[in-house]
Structures are given as structure tokens and as C-alpha cells.
Design an enzyme around this catalytic site. Structure first.
Site, short mmCIF file in Angstrom:
data_model
loop_
_atom_site.label_atom_id
_atom_site.label_comp_id
_atom_site.label_asym_id
_atom_site.label_seq_id
_atom_site.Cartn_x
_atom_site.Cartn_y
_atom_site.Cartn_z
N LYS A 72 0.81 -1.22 0.00
CA LYS A 72 0.00 0.00 0.00
C LYS A 72 0.84 1.28 0.00
CE LYS A 72 -4.19 -2.00 1.97
NZ LYS A 72 -5.20 -1.93 3.02
N ASP A 108 -10.60 2.10 2.16
CA ASP A 108 -10.79 1.33 3.41
C ASP A 108 -11.71 2.08 4.39
OD1 ASP A 108 -9.41 -1.01 2.88
OD2 ASP A 108 -7.49 -0.24 3.62
#
Ligand code: NAP
Length: 286
Positions: A72, A108
Site C-alpha cells: 500500500k 478502506d
């Protein structure tokens, strides 16, 4: 649809490990439901390969990438541009195309908030949450909760990382115009007793030998306890919370709703949330 052809558009997830990922099931169910000529694959990309995967996306014309551990942060560096959420978190979980440019997004936080709204009818404003953990997922959850008007206490093994997460939460409060009225602090496990919402954002519970992420005897009726872990579906902390009379949710809902946001960004279509949920065993109205 018979199968991929010369016109099929491709999306996928990069990660390591990735073979257990539910993302192919989620996205392929959505493509099939809407009759879209797209397919979604899992690419096992070892640590350090995130930037190469982004270059491959560019070279091969891949339409969208989901990004999971351990890529990420590296992918955030490799994109042409970052969304405000991805820039604040320094982490990208989704890459989309905008013309020739690759935009790094982070879904997220919105996935977490939307899953709790949809699955438990939660309104966050004025709520007090305890977030266990201060890693990538915890930071996304802290920023999302604060932006929705909840106050947050962060409990983490490394206090230094907890303080960094709290700093991000304060920045999010300021960006949302909530300023110093919003409480974001670092606390001890005992804070769980006073929480309306408890979120396990550590991996503790994935393996049978793991310790509990918080003292289970402090959980009880009137609380909502969410575990971002979804394998196993019921972790020991969720079992203890259930026995104590708390409402419980595992991480499958967050996974579903963060994927739905990615699907919308790539295809421009509303995500068929019910069909996607069914693909991972969730019965979602929608
Ligand atoms: P991460 O960045 O590696 O952070 C892990 C966090 O857990 C850190 O705060 C770490 O504490 C803590 N931790 C790890 N092992 C511990 C231990 N033995 N004792 C105490 N604390 C421990 O991981 P992440 O990306 O945030 O992911 C966390 C969990 O969320 C994973 O299980 C992941 O699968 C899940 N997740 C779920 C979704 C979903 O859609 N449902 C999305 C993202 C992540 P230190 O800071 O002290 O190291």
C-alpha cells in the site's frame, strides 16, 4: 458471457499472500451480475514489487488494481496522483485510471463506515470508539470515524505508532472543520469499558494461539464490537463480545463495501452490492 475475449477489460488485486483473497469473487460477481465484459484476477506480487505492478498496469492497459499487503505504501509512491484520503494515509488500496494518469485511492475508511451503516444502522456523530491497533487499517478507520464526528481512543502495542495515528485523526478532524472540539487520544486497554464501538484493527484472532486484542471481560451489552479480521469469520474476541451481549460484526462487510467503492471508480456503474455480498456469504439489502 462465455469467457474472456479480445475486448475483455482487466482488473485485479496485487498482494502477498493473495491466494486466499475474496476480492476476485466480489468483483467477478459484480461483473457477471451487470453483464460487463470485465474480469478480475489475483496477482501474487512479492514485497518490493508494487511499483513494477503499477508500471505493468500502465503498460498493459489494466483498468483497475486493488492493492493489499505489503504494497500500500509503495504503490502510493508510484501513482501519478493521490486522492485526499490516500495522501493523508500515505497508503493506496486502489488504483484507477484517469486518461493516461494513474490515481491512487484509499477506500478502506469509506468501506468501514458504509458497512457499519448498512449492517448495523450506525450513526457515528457523538459516538465514542476505541480502535485497537495503529497500522494501515487502523489509521484508515480512525480518520473515517473522526471525519464522521466520533471521538476515538487508540490502543496499540507501540505507543509511538498510536500517537502517529492520533495525529492523523487530529488532521482529519481539522480537515472536516471539527477542529479541537473533536477528541482523538491514545489510551490503555481499559478504555474499552467505556466505548460505544470497539474495533479490532490488529491481526490478533487470525490464529488460534493469538492473545486477545483487548480484555474480553470489559465488553458488554450496548456495545458494538467489530473485528476487521474476516478469516476466521468468528474470532475469539467476537465470541466473547457475543456472549457478553454486545452486537458483533466481522471484517467481511468492510471488505465488501471497500470493494464496492473500487468497482464504482473503475466502471462508473453503481456496485450491485447485494450480488457482491452473496458472493461472500453476506445478505445485504440493496
Ligand atoms: P499492519 O499495518 O501491519 O498493522 C498491524 C497492527 O496490529 C499494528 O498496530 C500492530 O501493532 C498490531 N499488532 C500486530 N501484531 C500484534 C501483536 N502480536 N500484539 C499486539 N499488537 C499487534 O496491518 P493492517 O494492514 O493495519 O491490518 C490489520 C488487520 O486488519 C489485518 O488482520 C488485516 O487483514 C485486516 N484488514 C481488514 C480489512 C477488511 O476489509 N476487512 C481491510 C484492511 C485490513 P504495532 O504498531 O505495535 O506493531
Amino acid at each position: 458471457m462465455i469467457g474472456p475475449s479480445g475486448t475483455t477489460r482487466l482488473a485485479g488485486v496485487i498482494g502477498d499472500p493473495v491466494r486466499h483473497s475474496l476480492s476476485p469473487a466480489l468483483h467477478n460477481a459484480a461483473f457477471a451480475h451487470l453483464g460487463l465484459d470485465w474480469t478480475y484476477l489475483a496477482f501474487e506480487v512479492p514485497a518490493g514489487g508494487g511499483a513494477d505492478a503499477v508500471a505493468a498496469m500502465r503498460a498493459l492497459g489494466i483498468e483497475g488494481l486493488s492493492v493489499t499487503m505489503p504494497h500500500k505504501a509503495e504503490v502510493a509512491e508510484a501513482c501519478d496522483e493521490l486522492s485526499p484520503a490516500a495522501a493523508m494515509l500515505g497508503a493506496v488500496n486502489c488504483v484507477r485510471r484517469s486518461g493516461d494518469r494513474l490515481i491512487g485511492e484509499n477506500t478502506d475508511g469509506v468501506g468501514f463506515v458504509n458497512s457499519l451503516r448498512s449492517q448495523a444502522g450506525i450513526e457515528f456523530a457523538g459516538m465514542h470508539a476505541v480502535v485497537l491497533g495503529a497500522g494501515g487499517a487502523a489509521r484508515a478507520v480512525v480518520v473515517a470515524l473522526v471525519s464522521e464526528g466520533a471521538s476515538v481512543t487508540i490502543v496499540n502495542r507501540s505507543v509511538e505508532r498510536a500517537m502517529q495515528a492520533a495525529e492523523l485523526g487530529k488532521q482529519a478532524a481539522s480537515a472536516a472543520g471539527l477542529g479541537s472540539s473533536m477528541s482523538v487520544m491514545v489510551g490503555a486497554p481499559g478504555a474499552v469499558r467505556e466505548a460505544d464501538l470497539v474495533v479490532n484493527a490488529t491481526p490478533l484472532g487470525m490464529h488460534g494461539t493469538d492473545p486477545m486484542p483487548a480484555p474480553p471481560e470489559l465488553l458488554g451489552r450496548g456495545q458494538i464490537v467489530v473485528d476487521l479480521v474476516y478469516m476466521p469469520a468468528q474470532t475469539p474476541i467476537l465470541e466473547a463480545a457475543d456472549e457478553a451481549g454486545a452486537q458483533i460484526l466481522n471484517g467481511t462487510g468492510m471488505l465488501l463495501f471497500q470493494a464496492a467503492e473500487q468497482f464504482k471508480m473503475w466502471t462508473g456503474r453503481a456496485a450491485p452490492i447485494r450480488a457482491m455480498g452473496a458472493a461472500v456469504g453476506l445478505d445485504i439489502a440493496g
